[in-house]
Scaffold this motif. Structure first.
Motif, PDB file in Angstrom:
ATOM      1  N   ALA A   2       0.814  -1.005   0.043  1.00 58.61           N
ATOM      2  CA  ALA A   2      -0.016  -0.016   0.011  1.00 58.61           C
ATOM      3  C   ALA A   2       0.987   1.357   0.039  1.00 58.61           C
ATOM      4  CB  ALA A   2      -1.044   0.228   1.216  1.00 58.61           C
ATOM      5  N   VAL A   3       0.489   2.147  -0.730  1.00 60.93           N
ATOM      6  CA  VAL A   3       1.271   3.468  -0.876  1.00 60.93           C
ATOM      7  C   VAL A   3       0.243   4.611  -0.490  1.00 60.93           C
ATOM      8  CG1 VAL A   3       2.303   5.220  -2.515  1.00 60.93           C
ATOM      9  CG2 VAL A   3       2.650   2.420  -2.963  1.00 60.93           C
ATOM     10  N   ASN A   4       1.096   5.446   0.471  1.00 63.10           N
ATOM     11  CA  ASN A   4       0.066   6.557   1.002  1.00 63.10           C
ATOM     12  C   ASN A   4       0.774   7.814   0.302  1.00 63.10           C
ATOM     13  OD1 ASN A   4      -1.382   5.231   2.934  1.00 63.10           O
ATOM     14  ND2 ASN A   4       0.644   4.537   3.873  1.00 63.10           N
ATOM     15  N   ILE A   5      -0.021   8.839  -0.175  1.00 63.46           N
ATOM     16  CA  ILE A   5       0.836   9.864  -0.839  1.00 63.46           C
ATOM     17  C   ILE A   5      -0.240  11.236  -0.399  1.00 63.46           C
ATOM     18  CG2 ILE A   5       1.490   8.675  -2.716  1.00 63.46           C
ATOM     19  CD1 ILE A   5      -0.581  10.547  -4.245  1.00 63.46           C
ATOM     20  N   VAL A   6       0.317  12.257  -0.178  1.00 71.83           N
ATOM     21  CA  VAL A   6      -0.423  13.598   0.412  1.00 71.83           C
ATOM     22  C   VAL A   6      -0.159  14.304  -0.956  1.00 71.83           C
ATOM     23  CG1 VAL A   6      -0.069  15.658   1.654  1.00 71.83           C
ATOM     24  CG2 VAL A   6       0.202  13.563   2.719  1.00 71.83           C
ATOM     25  N   LEU A   7      -1.259  14.824  -1.038  1.00 74.16           N
ATOM     26  CA  LEU A   7      -1.528  15.848  -2.359  1.00 74.16           C
ATOM     27  C   LEU A   7      -1.504  17.427  -1.569  1.00 74.16           C
ATOM     28  CD1 LEU A   7      -4.029  14.673  -4.995  1.00 74.16           C
ATOM     29  CD2 LEU A   7      -1.543  14.670  -5.128  1.00 74.16           C
ATOM     30  N   LEU A   8      -0.633  18.211  -1.837  1.00 77.45           N
ATOM     31  CA  LEU A   8      -0.587  19.431  -0.883  1.00 77.45           C
ATOM     32  C   LEU A   8      -0.913  20.699  -1.827  1.00 77.45           C
ATOM     33  CD1 LEU A   8      -0.109  19.998   2.216  1.00 77.45           C
ATOM     34  CD2 LEU A   8       2.525  20.187   1.530  1.00 77.45           C
ATOM     35  N   GLY A   9      -1.590  21.426  -1.630  1.00 76.94           N
ATOM     36  CA  GLY A   9      -1.682  22.566  -2.515  1.00 76.94           C
ATOM     37  C   GLY A   9      -3.082  23.646  -1.930  1.00 76.94           C
ATOM     38  N   PRO A  10      -2.913  24.811  -2.389  1.00 75.68           N
ATOM     39  CA  PRO A  10      -3.869  25.898  -1.892  1.00 75.68           C
ATOM     40  C   PRO A  10      -5.163  25.303  -2.383  1.00 75.68           C
ATOM     41  CG  PRO A  10      -2.717  26.708  -3.763  1.00 75.68           C
ATOM     42  CD  PRO A  10      -1.839  25.521  -3.274  1.00 75.68           C
ATOM     43  N   PRO A  11      -6.112  25.964  -1.834  1.00 73.71           N
ATOM     44  CA  PRO A  11      -7.748  25.438  -2.270  1.00 73.71           C
ATOM     45  C   PRO A  11      -7.992  25.966  -3.709  1.00 73.71           C
ATOM     46  CG  PRO A  11      -7.389  27.793  -0.531  1.00 73.71           C
ATOM     47  CD  PRO A  11      -6.218  27.037  -0.719  1.00 73.71           C
ATOM     48  N   GLY A  12      -8.355  25.157  -4.605  1.00 68.92           N
ATOM     49  CA  GLY A  12      -8.429  25.188  -5.777  1.00 68.92           C
ATOM     50  C   GLY A  12      -7.392  24.746  -6.717  1.00 68.92           C
ATOM     51  N   ALA A  13      -6.369  24.347  -6.022  1.00 70.47           N
ATOM     52  CA  ALA A  13      -5.058  23.769  -6.899  1.00 70.47           C
ATOM     53  C   ALA A  13      -5.397  22.537  -7.621  1.00 70.47           C
ATOM     54  CB  ALA A  13      -4.098  23.426  -5.770  1.00 70.47           C
ATOM     55  N   GLY A  14      -6.564  21.803  -7.359  1.00 69.37           N
ATOM     56  CA  GLY A  14      -6.917  20.474  -8.261  1.00 69.37           C
ATOM     57  C   GLY A  14      -6.681  19.275  -7.683  1.00 69.37           C
ATOM     58  N   LYS A  15      -6.299  19.326  -5.906  1.00 70.10           N
ATOM     59  CA  LYS A  15      -6.229  18.481  -5.370  1.00 70.10           C
ATOM     60  C   LYS A  15      -7.336  17.161  -5.386  1.00 70.10           C
ATOM     61  CE  LYS A  15      -6.081  20.513  -1.472  1.00 70.10           C
ATOM     62  NZ  LYS A  15      -6.532  21.907  -2.013  1.00 70.10           N
ATOM     63  N   GLY A  16      -8.624  17.573  -5.336  1.00 69.93           N
ATOM     64  CA  GLY A  16      -9.561  16.562  -5.333  1.00 69.93           C
ATOM     65  C   GLY A  16     -10.173  16.045  -6.555  1.00 69.93           C
TER      66      GLY A  16
END
Ligand code: ADP
Ligand code: ADP
Ligand code: ZN
Length: 224
Positions: A2-16
């Protein structure tokens, strides 16, 4: 594994947007603390009642609430597939707690991906954002309209939601919070070589490609 990653970025960056694509490509589960909090607000749970005003004002909800929420969520069986953290951690104490929580489960964080987008573009993205009420698919008035007006591409649903906090005044506050409290996580991860940055200004497909290059080819058995 299993790989765990974080998407980090300001609101609206496209994380979702990217988290949903990576879920499909790699088979990990998207853990969006914003979605969890909005569900708690809608259900009027104790957490939801506490969080609502804070979110409406564009401030960050208490670390203690978020850490407990993620700890609970990691107990659910699907988290064993690996997680794409979307919107968490947002403070250094949250980042430290995440390391502890994963270590406690015999796991760790494999990669942190920073999505960099100019403020002007963020404001435009947030102003045009909407999602399908039934399936949660994300759209944008200008950058990703539904193929047929008023009908969700993914499920055919006809009802859409715009977030209460996606207004000009709150967005400003959320950006300020990001630079003051969330950006300080970047050196925390950079120091241990876990941080990669992608150009979030590129189009959605190009961003997915850039992230996939960092993560490597998806494991054949979890592609679906
Ligand atoms: P976040 O989860 O980081 O707040 P979202 O994934 O919800 O961001 O994206 C914000 C809005 O911008 C959505 O309406 C989405 O459709 C749109 N969007 C996402 N990525 C891009 C992109 N690379 N280019 C243009 N618009 C985008
Ligand atoms: P965005 O997609 O714009 O980045 P989110 O949906 O992730 O926004 O979060 C919406 C709101 O929920 C935030 O402005 C904040 O009030 C609250 N929130 C979400 N995640 C966290 C977190 N990890 N820590 C504190 N507050 C959070
Ligand atoms: Zn839908």
């Amino acid at each position: 594994m299993a790989v765990n990653i974080v998407l980090l970025g300001p609101p609206g960056a496209g994380k979702g947007t990217q988290a949903k694509r990576l879920e499909q490509l790699y088979g990990m589960v998207q853990l969006s603390t914003g979605d969890m909090l909005r569900a708690a607000v809608a259900a009027e749970t104790q957490v939801g009642l506490r969080a609502k005003a804070v979110m409406d004002a564009g401030n960050l909800v208490d670390d203690e609430i978020l850490i407990a929420m993620i700890a609970d969520r990691l107990e659910q069986p699907d988290a064993k597939r690996g997680a794409i953290f979307d919107g968490f951690p947002r403070t250094v104490p949250q980042a430290e707690a995440l390391d502890r929580l994963l270590a406690h489960r015999g796991s760790r964080l494999h990669q942190v991906i920073e999505m960099r987008v100019d403020d002007d573009a963020l404001v435009a993205r947030i102003a045009g954002r909407f999602t399908c009420k039934s399936c949660g698919a994300g759209f944008h008035d200008a950058f990703k309209p539904t193929k047929q007006a008023g009908i969700c591409d993914a499920c055919g649903g006809r009802e859409f939601i715009r977030r209460a906090d996606d207004n000009a005044a709150t967005v400003k506050k959320r950006l300020t919070e990001y630079y003051a409290k969330t950006a300080p996580i970047l050196p925390y991860y950079r120091a241990r070589g876990a941080l990669k940055t992608v150009n979030g200004m590129a189009d959605m497909d190009a961003v997915t490609t850039a992230i996939a290059e960092i993560l490597g080819p998806p494991p054949a058995e979890s592609t679906h």
